[in-house]
Design an enzyme around this catalytic site. Structure first.
Site, short mmCIF file in Angstrom:
data_model
loop_
_atom_site.label_atom_id
_atom_site.label_comp_id
_atom_site.label_asym_id
_atom_site.label_seq_id
_atom_site.Cartn_x
_atom_site.Cartn_y
_atom_site.Cartn_z
N ASP A 184 -15.39 -14.08 -23.12
CA ASP A 184 -16.07 -14.04 -21.83
C ASP A 184 -17.55 -14.41 -21.94
O ASP A 184 -18.04 -15.28 -21.22
CB ASP A 184 -15.92 -12.65 -21.19
CG ASP A 184 -14.47 -12.23 -21.07
OD1 ASP A 184 -13.61 -13.11 -20.93
OD2 ASP A 184 -14.19 -11.02 -21.12
N HIS B 138 8.29 -7.81 -3.32
CA HIS B 138 7.04 -8.28 -3.92
C HIS B 138 7.25 -9.63 -4.62
O HIS B 138 7.67 -9.68 -5.78
CB HIS B 138 6.52 -7.25 -4.93
CG HIS B 138 6.02 -6.00 -4.29
ND1 HIS B 138 4.72 -5.85 -3.88
CD2 HIS B 138 6.66 -4.85 -3.96
CE1 HIS B 138 4.56 -4.65 -3.34
NE2 HIS B 138 5.73 -4.02 -3.37
N GLY C 49 0.84 -1.19 0.00
CA GLY C 49 0.00 0.00 0.00
C GLY C 49 0.87 1.24 0.00
O GLY C 49 2.07 1.18 0.30
N CYS D 282 5.42 -6.09 1.70
CA CYS D 282 5.71 -4.66 1.66
C CYS D 282 5.00 -3.94 2.81
O CYS D 282 5.33 -4.16 3.96
CB CYS D 282 5.36 -4.09 0.29
SG CYS D 282 6.15 -2.49 -0.04
N TYR D 283 3.99 -3.11 2.53
CA TYR D 283 3.27 -2.44 3.62
C TYR D 283 2.74 -3.45 4.63
O TYR D 283 2.77 -3.22 5.84
CB TYR D 283 2.12 -1.60 3.05
CG TYR D 283 1.32 -0.86 4.10
CD1 TYR D 283 1.74 0.36 4.58
CD2 TYR D 283 0.14 -1.40 4.61
CE1 TYR D 283 1.00 1.05 5.55
CE2 TYR D 283 -0.60 -0.74 5.57
CZ TYR D 283 -0.17 0.49 6.04
OH TYR D 283 -0.89 1.15 7.01
N GLY E 249 -17.58 -12.74 -27.82
CA GLY E 249 -16.23 -12.74 -27.30
C GLY E 249 -15.99 -13.91 -26.36
O GLY E 249 -16.90 -14.68 -26.05
N LYS F 82 -8.81 -13.42 -16.96
CA LYS F 82 -8.99 -13.84 -18.35
C LYS F 82 -8.44 -15.25 -18.61
O LYS F 82 -9.10 -16.06 -19.27
CB LYS F 82 -8.32 -12.84 -19.29
CG LYS F 82 -8.36 -13.23 -20.77
CD LYS F 82 -9.77 -13.22 -21.34
CE LYS F 82 -10.21 -11.81 -21.63
NZ LYS F 82 -11.52 -11.77 -22.35
N GLU G 124 5.02 -11.51 -5.78
CA GLU G 124 3.97 -11.75 -6.77
C GLU G 124 4.34 -11.28 -8.17
O GLU G 124 3.71 -11.71 -9.15
CB GLU G 124 2.67 -11.06 -6.34
CG GLU G 124 2.67 -9.55 -6.39
CD GLU G 124 3.24 -8.87 -5.15
OE1 GLU G 124 3.02 -7.66 -4.97
OE2 GLU G 124 3.91 -9.56 -4.36
#
Length: 510
Positions: A226, A168, A54, A81-82, A224, A366, A170
């Protein structure tokens, strides 16, 4: 009951990505606001909790903080992190303002005897993004990683089952980052890994059946990825109680209306209503140049068309939409900043003439939607078709949308996609498309001066659309594409290739 990790969101730029990476490890993650009550978190029975990054500092008077009771729930906590500052502050560590911020790659030395860093190289690159640092941790905690500027790049308090990492894990830039998350999930939280699209499909079908019962559902089918996956999922759950309304807005790519008819009517035998509304949309868009206004107009017109069709069909209880998670995030739901409106989210009018809206893909990214599509039997070419925005080609035309411009862009886009497929790049590039700019420039064709449109080509690589890099399409392929477009499509005399990443740009131009 599905095992779950709760990710508490403190407003950092990578927070949705953390949840995505946890799901990559086959563990369901739910992103909740940092101020979620302890009672609600306890009700979810998480096997672990992750505190995200954050922009604030924990020592500020009004800094966002979670209920400290989460550290006492008896489940492992990982602060990133935060989140690591919050964890360090709770165990009695010291969080200080750094002399200067640290952003980017940092060589990190790990204590690989720690279960958190099991199997990680002793020295590796991690990705930093901070202006504070942990100066020290108390005697009952252990420093697990350091860098030249961070005396405590990671720590643990095993008695309290609390872990913190300054960097991080991720993001892809952190070497071994996904392994670090897996170590937390499997070796610390004891995850079994039951989040798969096979399981999700079964759960979603059962949930839809319970929610809908014998009522009627009208699906906004765009053709599409989705909405197509949504259609098949709903069809498997409720069969003929689903009616798919395919609105040919006139804003679609070349040959798409015909393909939609073939797949959903011939193969899946669905109730499909094909509405030719091209003129209706063109009239609404006449003279409109502002992107957000285009989106709002198209979104509202979609709903109006569905309402008209619903009146013909009879009582319809549910409106189904193929909304996915990045749509929700980018539309500014919750604390996220508005980037652009998606017609499935921000474009709905105040009054919708349906009892409820059903969005069975709302929690999926997605690539998860594609995986689900394969799982439930959607044809491979439909699953892997190019992502296409709800407003269609209207937001790939800069300026006013007209039929001549649409026809021109359809031909350009078809050539681009055709040559990418011939080059064997169609499943390697995450998304690629053409944009008709409103810029004209001087050219020379056949010894004559021209003054015609410039087309921009865009190709990106991504995993989840949250971030993206521009695709390195070979020059030879770009040359063939350029030659074909210039020779086969009138009123185009210049092509440019967009080499901007996301951020700072978005994937689409509008």
């Amino acid at each position: 009951m599905r095992e779950m990790v709760v990710v508490l969101d403190f407003g950092g730029q990578y927070n949705q990505l953390i949840a995505r990476r946890v799901r990559d490890a086959h563990v369901y993650a739910e992103l909740l606001p940092y101020h979620t009550s302890l009672e609600k978190i306890r009700e979810k029975k998480p096997i672990g909790i992750i505190l995200t990054g954050g922009p604030r500092s924990v020592y500020e008077e009004d800094a966002p903080k979670c209920d400290n009771g989460i550290f006492e729930l008896g489940v492992p906590v990982l602060g990133i992190c935060y989140g690591s500052y919050l964890a360090a502050d709770y165990v009695g560590g010291e969080v200080l303002r750094a002399p200067s911020g640290e952003y980017g790659k940092a060589e990190t030395e790990y204590d690989v005897s720690s279960i958190l860093f099991d199997g990680i190289n002793k020295k590796a690159i991690s990705w930093m993004s901070h202006s504070d640092y942990i100066g020290s941790v108390p005697a009952d905690s252990k420093v697990l990683a350091t860098t030249d500027t961070c005396p405590v790049a990671a720590f643990s308090n095993e008695q309290k089952n609390i872990y913190g990492v300054q960097f991080h894990p991720e993001v892809q830039h952190t070497q071994g980052g996904q392994e670090i998350l897996k170590n937390f999930l499997y070796k610390i939280c004891g995850a079994k890994g039951d989040w798969t699209m096979k399981n999700y499909a079964q759960e979603a079908i059962e949930t839809i059946r319970k929610q809908v019962g014998d009522k009627k559902v009208l699906l906004a089918l765009s053709g599409g990825v989705d909405s197509s996956v949504c259609a098949v999922l709903l069809h498997k759950a409720i069969g003929q109680n689903l009616t798919c309304v395919f609105v040919n807005t006139g804003l679609m790519r070349k040959f798409e209306p015909e393909e939609v008819e073939k797949v959903f009517t011939d193969q899946f035998k669905m109730n499909l209503v094909h509405v030719d509304a091209e003129q209706r949309f063109l009239e609404k868009l006449a003279g409109v140049v502002e992107p957000e206004k285009k989106r709002k107009i198209i979104g509202e017109e979609f709903i109006r068309v569905f309402e008209d069709e619903a009146k013909k069909i009879g009582k319809v209880n549910f409106l189904a939409q193929g909304t996915i998670y990045p749509d929700v995030v980018e539309s500014g739901v919750g604390d996220a900043a508005l980037i652009k409106s998606h017609h499935n989210v921000g474009g709905l009018p105040d009054h919708v003439d349906f009892d409820e809206i059903i969005e069975p893909l709302r929690e999926l990214f997605k690539d998860e939607v594609r995986e689900l599509g394969e799982e439930i039997g959607l044809p491979h070419h439909m699953v892997w078709r190019q992502p296409f925005p709800g407003p269609g080609l209207a937001i790939r035309i800069i300026g006013e949308v007209t039929k001549p411009k649409l026809d021109l862009l359809r031909d350009v886009d078809f050539i681009f996609r055709d040559e990418i497929a011939k080059a064997g790049l169609d499943e390697k590039i995450w998304q690629y498309f053409a944009v008709l700019t409103d810029m004209r420039s001087v050219g020379v064709m056949g010894d004559e001066r021209t003054y015609d449109y410039t087309v921009a080509l865009r190709g990106v690589t991504s995993i989840d659309a949250m971030t993206a890099d521009w695709a390195r399409i070979p020059y030879e392929t770009l040359e063939v594409i350029s030659n074909r477009i210039i020779n086969e499509v009138p009123h185009i005399n210049r092509l440019v290739y967009d080499i901007t990443s996301k951020p700072p740009a978005t994937i689409e131009w509008e």
